[in-house]
Write an enzyme that holds these catalytic residues in place. Structure first.
Site, PDB file in Angstrom:
ATOM      1  N   LYS A 107       0.642  -0.996  -0.008  1.00 33.16           N
ATOM      2  CA  LYS A 107      -0.037  -0.054   0.220  1.00 33.16           C
ATOM      3  C   LYS A 107       0.834   1.462   0.091  1.00 33.16           C
ATOM      4  CE  LYS A 107      -4.703   1.157   0.368  1.00 33.16           C
ATOM      5  NZ  LYS A 107      -5.402   0.048  -0.053  1.00 33.16           N
TER       6      LYS A 107
HETATM    7  P1  NAD Z   1     -13.135   8.094  -2.533  1.00 31.83           P
HETATM    8  O1  NAD Z   1     -12.065   9.164  -2.780  1.00 31.83           O
HETATM    9  O2  NAD Z   1     -13.020   8.196  -4.126  1.00 31.83           O
HETATM   10  O3  NAD Z   1     -14.455   8.706  -2.181  1.00 31.83           O
HETATM   11  C1  NAD Z   1     -13.958   8.598  -0.369  1.00 31.83           C
HETATM   12  C2  NAD Z   1     -15.179   9.133  -0.083  1.00 31.83           C
HETATM   13  O4  NAD Z   1     -15.476   9.521   1.006  1.00 31.83           O
HETATM   14  C3  NAD Z   1     -15.778  10.536  -0.648  1.00 31.83           C
HETATM   15  O5  NAD Z   1     -16.971  11.092  -0.965  1.00 31.83           O
HETATM   16  C4  NAD Z   1     -15.236  11.700   0.325  1.00 31.83           C
HETATM   17  O6  NAD Z   1     -15.909  12.883   0.697  1.00 31.83           O
HETATM   18  C5  NAD Z   1     -16.142  10.492   0.945  1.00 31.83           C
HETATM   19  N1  NAD Z   1     -14.875  10.992   2.797  1.00 31.83           N
HETATM   20  C6  NAD Z   1     -13.995  11.259   3.050  1.00 31.83           C
HETATM   21  N2  NAD Z   1     -13.497  11.451   4.623  1.00 31.83           N
HETATM   22  C7  NAD Z   1     -15.022  11.260   5.102  1.00 31.83           C
HETATM   23  C8  NAD Z   1     -15.642  11.554   6.181  1.00 31.83           C
HETATM   24  N3  NAD Z   1     -15.136  12.331   7.231  1.00 31.83           N
HETATM   25  N4  NAD Z   1     -17.398  11.277   7.025  1.00 31.83           N
HETATM   26  C9  NAD Z   1     -17.758  10.705   5.675  1.00 31.83           C
HETATM   27  N5  NAD Z   1     -16.919  10.380   4.165  1.00 31.83           N
HETATM   28  C10 NAD Z   1     -15.962  11.121   3.959  1.00 31.83           C
HETATM   29  O7  NAD Z   1     -12.480   7.027  -2.317  1.00 31.83           O
HETATM   30  P2  NAD Z   1     -12.721   5.236  -2.691  1.00 31.83           P
HETATM   31  O8  NAD Z   1     -11.683   4.824  -3.947  1.00 31.83           O
HETATM   32  O9  NAD Z   1     -13.995   5.451  -2.887  1.00 31.83           O
HETATM   33  O10 NAD Z   1     -12.108   4.783  -1.561  1.00 31.83           O
HETATM   34  C11 NAD Z   1     -12.664   4.111  -0.266  1.00 31.83           C
HETATM   35  C12 NAD Z   1     -12.525   3.297   0.567  1.00 31.83           C
HETATM   36  O11 NAD Z   1     -12.567   2.484  -0.165  1.00 31.83           O
HETATM   37  C13 NAD Z   1     -11.461   3.510   1.573  1.00 31.83           C
HETATM   38  O12 NAD Z   1     -11.353   3.181   2.241  1.00 31.83           O
HETATM   39  C14 NAD Z   1     -10.493   2.980   0.341  1.00 31.83           C
HETATM   40  O13 NAD Z   1      -9.196   2.034   1.212  1.00 31.83           O
HETATM   41  C15 NAD Z   1     -11.590   1.574   0.003  1.00 31.83           C
HETATM   42  N6  NAD Z   1     -11.003   0.831  -1.602  1.00 31.83           N
HETATM   43  C16 NAD Z   1     -11.281   1.125  -2.194  1.00 31.83           C
HETATM   44  C17 NAD Z   1     -10.847   0.318  -3.600  1.00 31.83           C
HETATM   45  C18 NAD Z   1     -10.927   1.420  -4.851  1.00 31.83           C
HETATM   46  O14 NAD Z   1     -11.531   0.735  -5.468  1.00 31.83           O
HETATM   47  N7  NAD Z   1     -11.306   2.722  -5.251  1.00 31.83           N
HETATM   48  C19 NAD Z   1     -10.665  -0.651  -3.072  1.00 31.83           C
HETATM   49  C20 NAD Z   1     -10.977  -1.148  -1.864  1.00 31.83           C
HETATM   50  C21 NAD Z   1     -10.904  -0.415  -0.903  1.00 31.83           C
END
Ligand code: NAD
Length: 418
Positions: A107
């Site tokens: 990561k």
């Molecule tokens: P992203 O940046 O596209 O979206 C994150 C979202 O969370 C946004 O809507 C943001 O406004 C919101 N957010 C941030 N801080 C916040 C808070 N304090 N309260 C409420 N909402 C809040 O990110 P993503 O890619 O959607 O990833 C989200 C989660 O999923 C992370 O934990 C990431 O590690 C996990 N994840 C992502 C993927 C992927 O393929 N993108 C895969 C596995 C896991």
């Protein structure tokens, strides 16, 4: 600086120890699993638009390559720390192991608020970070992907910078790339779709269907938006969603495509006119069948887990429930599908992207989705089997199955030198 400074790393090790105990894991192997193999810390000087130079801290933690090259996202967020990145790298090892992928766990992250960067500044930061990582990443070594605050464009910059430095196109250095430069169809929505496949499997255990069910989603980025959309398309009522600016609720069900359109135009949910506002804290405790935290870690804790009214918690985000929070959910008979299972759709399709790139042969979106469904649903079955056999929670069961596969591989490969 120590890996165990942050709660998420300490929680991850606790879960690992508990799972290792359940499956009687070899204690020497467990000792090795508890420590990342390598951590890289770099300083990233960036020319800002006003010509000043700012220096940001960047991290890449490589936890284990026993099963294959390191694999895991790169996160841009102001709270990124070595400990958090180490926890996420560790989770990636066990996620890839559980999903039976030939990949290890890594990561990366940069401590920066990406919303404060212009496009040029973000590009400069990404290119210099890639250059600082040098040969520590590569198609056979360590393959980054998008995470919070990064996207396909960020991956395209990494791919281009790495390719410029080695002298020829190397699309395999990252996954989650735009389709035009070797990305896979279906990758953008893969994590959200995997969340929905996991939701369907969880509902099936209680002879329920997704059609007509009610769902609440925290986080409306890549994962949250796709999970909401695919659930909506399958007839679920999405009652509430939120982002960093707060949430919106309509107990009759939101028009998800309309909400997505609003966010693509206004960037945030705040001000969406066709629903009522709600805080992130209130949203978590709304009455609903499914709660999917898809934003960030440590949001369901010992403090609020007792108030959650959902019957199922599906972890789209990494580490959204603390160990204490998870225990309370389990005691209250709430089925909590853990991150290493529920958000595995992303890494599965990343793996497909890597394979398609190596073969220079690309699949249709339907093929990608069908193959992903097969992997994630059979992982669910494996987890459910161990949960039922040992009468444990889903998180320990998922980690138990993951530890089993990695333990076998580590014992077969042995320790060098002995
Ligand atoms: P992203 O940046 O596209 O979206 C994150 C979202 O969370 C946004 O809507 C943001 O406004 C919101 N957010 C941030 N801080 C916040 C808070 N304090 N309260 C409420 N909402 C809040 O990110 P993503 O890619 O959607 O990833 C989200 C989660 O999923 C992370 O934990 C990431 O590690 C996990 N994840 C992502 C993927 C992927 O393929 N993108 C895969 C596995 C896991």
């Amino acid at each position: 600086m120590d890996f165990s400074e942050g709660q998420m790393f300490r929680d991850t090790i606790k879960i690992l120890e508990e799972a290792a105990n359940v499956i009687n894991c070899d204690p020497n192997v467990l000792e090795r699993m508890k420590r990342p193999k390598r951590a890289i810390i770099v300083s990233i000087p960036v020319r800002m638009d006003d010509y000043r130079v700012k220096v940001f801290s960047g991290y890449r933690v490589q936890h284990s390559s026993t099963l294959g090259p390191y694999k895991g996202g790169i996160r841009y967020h102001q709270d990124v720390s070595l400990s958090e990145v180490a926890a996420l790298a560790t989770l990636m090892t066990f996620k890839c192991s559980l999903l039976n992928l030939p990949l290890g766990g890594g990561k990366g992250g940069v401590r920066v608020d990406p919303t404060q960067l212009s496009r040029t500044e973000k590009q400069n930061l990404t290119r210099r970070f890639t250059s600082e990582l040098g040969t520590a990443i590569g198609p056979d070594v360590d393959i980054p992907a998008p995470d919070m605050g990064t996207d396909p464009q960020t991956m395209a910059w990494i791919m281009d910078t790495y390719s410029q430095e080695v002298g020829f196109a190397q699309p395999g250095v990252v996954t989650g790339k735009p389709v035009e430069i070797g990305g896979s169809l279906g990758r953008a929505g893969a994590t959200g779709l995997g969340v929905v496949f996991t939701t369907e499997k969880a509902l099936e255990t209680q002879k329920k269907k997704i059609e007509g069910t009610t769902m609440v989603i925290q986080g409306f980025g890549n994962v949250g938006q796709h999970a909401a959309l695919y659930a909506h398309q399958r007839g679920a009522k999405v009652l509430a969603v939120s982002d960093v600016t707060g949430g919106i609720v309509d107990m009759k069900g939101l028009n998800v495509p309309d909400v997505i359109k609003y966010v693509s135009e206004h960037k945030v949910l705040k001000g969406y006119p066709k629903a009522e506002p709600i805080s992130n804290e209130e949203l978590l405790t709304l009455p609903c069948e499914i709660l999917a935290p898809c934003a960030m870690e440590n949001v369901i804790t010992g403090e609020n887990a007792g108030k959650i009214q959902a019957k199922f918690v599906i972890e789209g985000a990494n580490g959204p429930c603390t160990v204490e929070g998870s225990k309370i959910l389990h005691e209250r008979d709430i089925v909590a599908c853990p991150d290493i299972l529920a958000n595995g759709g992303g890494v599965i399709v990343s793996y497909f992207e890597w394979v398609q790139g190596l073969q220079h042969y690309f699949w249709t979106e339907d093929e990608v989705n069908a193959k992903m469904k097969l992997i994630i649903t059979s992982a669910f079955d494996k987890v459910w089997e161990l949960k039922t056999e040992k009468k444990i929670d889903m998180r320990t069961a998922a980690m138990g199955q993951a530890v089993r596969r990695l333990e076998r591989a580590m014992l077969l490969r042995g320790l060098y030198p002995r």
